[in-house]
Scaffold this active site. Structure first.
Site, mmCIF file in Angstrom:
data_model
loop_
_atom_site.group_PDB
_atom_site.id
_atom_site.type_symbol
_atom_site.label_atom_id
_atom_site.label_comp_id
_atom_site.label_asym_id
_atom_site.label_seq_id
_atom_site.Cartn_x
_atom_site.Cartn_y
_atom_site.Cartn_z
ATOM 1 N N HIS A 137 0.876 -1.184 0.000
ATOM 2 C CA HIS A 137 0.000 0.000 0.000
ATOM 3 C C HIS A 137 0.913 1.234 0.000
ATOM 4 O O HIS A 137 2.036 1.184 0.512
ATOM 5 C CB HIS A 137 -0.846 -0.044 1.280
ATOM 6 C CG HIS A 137 -1.886 1.024 1.385
ATOM 7 N ND1 HIS A 137 -1.596 2.299 1.812
ATOM 8 C CD2 HIS A 137 -3.212 1.003 1.139
ATOM 9 C CE1 HIS A 137 -2.710 3.013 1.819
ATOM 10 N NE2 HIS A 137 -3.714 2.252 1.408
ATOM 11 N N ASP A 214 3.071 -4.520 8.121
ATOM 12 C CA ASP A 214 1.855 -3.706 8.010
ATOM 13 C C ASP A 214 0.656 -4.662 8.125
ATOM 14 O O ASP A 214 0.343 -5.395 7.196
ATOM 15 C CB ASP A 214 1.886 -2.986 6.650
ATOM 16 C CG ASP A 214 0.573 -2.292 6.328
ATOM 17 O OD1 ASP A 214 -0.370 -2.360 7.146
ATOM 18 O OD2 ASP A 214 0.492 -1.683 5.242
ATOM 19 N N GLN A 217 -4.598 -5.070 7.027
ATOM 20 C CA GLN A 217 -5.631 -5.945 6.457
ATOM 21 C C GLN A 217 -5.683 -7.307 7.150
ATOM 22 O O GLN A 217 -6.272 -8.252 6.626
ATOM 23 C CB GLN A 217 -5.393 -6.143 4.950
ATOM 24 C CG GLN A 217 -5.536 -4.876 4.141
ATOM 25 C CD GLN A 217 -6.950 -4.276 4.184
ATOM 26 O OE1 GLN A 217 -7.916 -4.940 4.592
ATOM 27 N NE2 GLN A 217 -7.092 -3.032 3.787
ATOM 28 N N LYS A 240 -10.380 -0.630 10.438
ATOM 29 C CA LYS A 240 -10.470 -1.822 9.600
ATOM 30 C C LYS A 240 -10.720 -3.065 10.446
ATOM 31 O O LYS A 240 -10.719 -4.183 9.954
ATOM 32 C CB LYS A 240 -9.176 -1.992 8.796
ATOM 33 C CG LYS A 240 -8.944 -0.891 7.771
ATOM 34 C CD LYS A 240 -7.768 -1.234 6.890
ATOM 35 C CE LYS A 240 -7.205 -0.043 6.159
ATOM 36 N NZ LYS A 240 -8.065 0.504 5.120
ATOM 37 N N CYS A 378 -4.870 2.492 -3.699
ATOM 38 C CA CYS A 378 -3.655 3.036 -3.080
ATOM 39 C C CYS A 378 -2.506 2.032 -3.173
ATOM 40 O O CYS A 378 -1.707 1.879 -2.242
ATOM 41 C CB CYS A 378 -3.890 3.446 -1.622
ATOM 42 S SG CYS A 378 -5.175 4.660 -1.426
HETATM 43 N N1 C6P Z 1 -6.283 0.576 2.805
HETATM 44 C C1 C6P Z 1 -8.146 0.204 1.280
HETATM 45 O O1 C6P Z 1 -9.252 0.479 0.790
HETATM 46 P P1 C6P Z 1 -5.034 3.838 7.151
HETATM 47 O O2 C6P Z 1 -5.593 4.674 6.043
HETATM 48 O O3 C6P Z 1 -3.854 4.456 7.808
HETATM 49 O O4 C6P Z 1 -6.055 3.343 8.095
HETATM 50 O O5 C6P Z 1 -4.503 2.492 6.447
HETATM 51 C C2 C6P Z 1 -3.556 2.555 5.438
HETATM 52 C C3 C6P Z 1 -3.302 1.182 4.892
HETATM 53 C C4 C6P Z 1 -2.069 0.598 5.117
HETATM 54 N N2 C6P Z 1 -1.808 -0.643 4.705
HETATM 55 C C5 C6P Z 1 -2.718 -1.379 4.056
HETATM 56 C C6 C6P Z 1 -2.390 -2.760 3.636
HETATM 57 C C7 C6P Z 1 -3.988 -0.840 3.795
HETATM 58 O O6 C6P Z 1 -4.895 -1.579 3.165
HETATM 59 C C8 C6P Z 1 -4.273 0.484 4.199
HETATM 60 C C9 C6P Z 1 -5.607 1.129 3.887
HETATM 61 C C10 C6P Z 1 -7.626 1.019 2.441
HETATM 62 O O7 C6P Z 1 -7.490 -0.741 0.878
HETATM 63 C C11 C6P Z 1 -7.732 2.472 2.169
HETATM 64 S S1 C6P Z 1 -6.658 3.006 0.872
#
Ligand code: C6P
Length: 420
Positions: A137, A214, A217, A240, A378
Site C-alpha cells: 500500500h 503492516d 488488512q 479496519k 492506493c
Molecule cells: N487501505 C483500502 O481500501 P489507514 O488509512 O492508515 O487506516 O490504512 C492505510 C493502509 C495501510 N496498509 C494497508 C495494507 C492498507 O490496506 C491500508 C488502507 C484502504 O485498501 C484504504 S486506501
C-alpha cells in the site's frame, strides 16, 4: 480454480459462527440502498461497526468525557482508566508483552510514518537500503521514500509473480548487509495475498535488518501473535477491525522504542520542560504528543472485545469458506479475470471484466445496492505490475454471506448484459 487459501480452522469444540446473530449487531447492514438491503463488500476500506462499539463511544462522551493524564478530578480518572484499559486490550489482542509497547496512533499510515521518521531517519545514510515489496500500500512506500530522500538511503522493492505472490528467490537476492529495514505488508489490500511473514522476519533478521509488518488488512481476519511472528514493529488501523476511524496501534519492541527520539512534541510526551532543555516521558507517552483520540481508543477497545467474543480463528475459517465460494462464483463469469490468486489469500476478490472499465462496474453495482471499491486501491505499483489502470475489489468480512456473493455475481452478469 485457485483458492487454496490457508487459514486456521476453528477448534472442534467451538460452536459454528452464527452469522445472522453477527449481522444483527451491525445497524448499518439493515440499511437499504437503491431500494434493496445493502450488500457491503468494501470492508478492506473500512469495516462497519457493531452496536457495542457505537455504544462505547457514545457512552464515553455521555458519561465520562474528559482529558486523560491531566486532572485529579473524577472524570479525568475515568477517562484515563478507559484509555489505558483500551491499551491493555490492544496488548492482549496482539500478544504483546507490555502495554507500553503499544503506541496509539491515527492508523497504520501514522504508525509507519512514525517508524520511518523516528527510527529509520536518524539511523540511515547513503549506501543503506530499505526493502519493501511491489504489493505494498502507498502507506508502506511513501514514508520510506521520504526517509530515503532525507538520508540518501535507497528503497528497493521485491517483485511479485502473476498470481500476486512474493517471488521468494528475488526477495532473498535483494537482502544484503546493506538492508537496514524490511517493511512488508502482512496481507495485501489490493490482491489479498498473505505473505510468509515469519520467513520474511527470519530472513530480515538474518542480515541484521529490522522488520516492520503492516497488519492493516489482517487484524479483523487472521489471528496475530507477535511473539510467534518475531517482528520488530507491527501496525494496525482501528477502523479496519470494527473500531472507529482515527485510531490505531503501532507496536514496537521496547528496545527500539526506547532508542527512538520523539516524533512530535507537545503536551503529554514530556517529563519536564524548560528553555534550558526538555526531557521526555517514558513509553508510551513519549510518542503520544497532544490530546489523543480518547473516544477512539475506547471504541477500539470495544472492537477488540467484539473480535475476542466472536473469535478471530472462527472468523478466519468462515471467511476462508466465503472466499472459496466467491472465487468459484466469480471465476464462472465469462470475461472476468481475478487479479490476485496467490495460494495464501485473505478475503479479497479483485477482478477486471473484459471491455468494461472498473469504475463503470462499480457504478452499476452501486445502483444494485452493492458497495465495492474500484480504482488502484492506493497500490499503484500493483496496478503497474499487472498492466491495469484499476480493478474492482470486493472485500469480505465476518458479516458477509454467500447471498452477498450471489448478489455480486448477479450484478456483474447485469453489467455484462448492459455492455454486450
Ligand atoms: N487501505 C483500502 O481500501 P489507514 O488509512 O492508515 O487506516 O490504512 C492505510 C493502509 C495501510 N496498509 C494497508 C495494507 C492498507 O490496506 C491500508 C488502507 C484502504 O485498501 C484504504 S486506501
Amino acid at each position: 480454480m485457485r483458492s487454496a487459501v490457508r487459514t486456521s480452522t476453528p477448534p472442534p469444540s467451538a460452536p459454528p459462527l452464527d452469522v445472522d446473530r453477527i449481522r444483527a449487531q451491525f445497524p448499518l447492514l439493515a440499511r437499504e440502498v437503491a431500494g434493496r438491503r445493502i450488500v457491503y463488500l468494501d470492508s478492506a476500506a473500512t469495516t462497519q461497526k457493531p452496536q457495542s462499539v457505537i455504544e462505547a463511544v457514545c457512552d464515553f462522551y455521555r458519561h465520562h468525557n474528559s482529558n486523560v493524564h491531566r486532572g485529579v478530578h473524577r472524570l479525568s480518572h475515568e477517562a484515563t482508566e478507559a484509555y489505558e484499559g483500551a491499551r491493555e486490550k490492544a496488548k492482549a489482542f496482539l500478544g504483546a508483552a507490555d502495554p507500553a509497547e503499544c503506541i496509539f496512533v491515527r492508523g497504520a499510515t501514522e504508525g509507519i510514518n512514525l517508524v520511518a521518521q523516528a527510527f529509520a531517519r536518524p539511523r540511515l545514510g547513503p549506501g543503506d537500503e530499505i526493502l519493501v515489496t511491489v504489493m505494498e500500500h502507498h502507506s508502506n512506500i511513501v514514508p520510506w521514500q521520504l526517509a530515503c530522500e532525507q538520508t540518501g538511503a535507497t528503497l528497493r522493492a521485491a517483485p511479485i509473480d502473476d498470481d500476486g505472490a512474493l517471488i521468494w528467490d528475488e526477495f532473498e537476492k535483494l537482502l544484503s548487509e546493506r538492508t537496514r529495514i524490511v517493511a512488508v505488508v502482512h496481507a495485501s489490500n489490493a490482491l489479498g495475498t498473505v505473505n510468509p511473514v515469519k520467513r520474511i522476519v527470519e530472513a530480515g533478521h538474518g542480515v541484521g535488518a529490522v522488520v516492520l509488518l503492516d497488519g492493516a488488512q489482517v487484524a479483523a481476519h487472521l489471528p496475530i501473535d507477535l511473539p510467534d511472528l518475531g517482528c520488530d514493529f507491527y501496525t494496525v488501523s482501528g477502523h479496519k477491525m470494527f473500531g472507529p476511524t482515527g485510531i490505531g496501534v503501532l507496536w514496537g519492541k521496547r528496545e527500539h522504542l526506547e532508542s527512538m527520539p520523539p516524533w512530535m512534541g507537545g503536551g503529554d510526551m514530556i517529563e519536564r520542560v524548560s528553555f534550558e532543555g526538555t526531557t521526555y516521558a517514558d513509553l508510551p507517552g513519549k510518542f503520544e504528543a497532544g490530546t489523543p483520540n480518547i473516544a477512539g481508543a475506547v471504541g477500539l477497545g470495544a472492537a477488540i472485545d467484539f473480535l475476542a467474543d466472536t473469535g478471530v480463528e472462527r472468523i478466519a475459517a468462515y471467511e476462508h469458506e466465503l472466499l472459496e465460494y466467491g472465487t468459484g462464483r466469480l471465476s464462472a463469469v465469462e470475461g472476468l479475470r481475478l487479479v490476485g490468486t496467490a495460494p495464501e489469500k485473505s478475503a479479497v476478490l479483485s477482478f477486471v471484466l473484459d471491455g468494461v472499465h472498473p469504475h463503470d462496474i462499480g457504478t452499476i453495482l452501486d445502483h444494485e445496492g452493492i458497495a465495492v471499491r474500484t480504482g488502484h486501491h492506493c497500490a499503484q505499483p500493483v496496478m503497474d505490475r499487472f498492466g491495469l489502470p484499476a480493478t474492482v475489489r470486493a472485500s469480505l468480512s465476518v458479516y458477509n454471506t454467500r447471498e452477498d456473493l450471489d448478489a455480486l455475481a448477479g450484478g456483474i452478469e447485469e453489467v455484462r448484459r448492459l455492455f454486450r
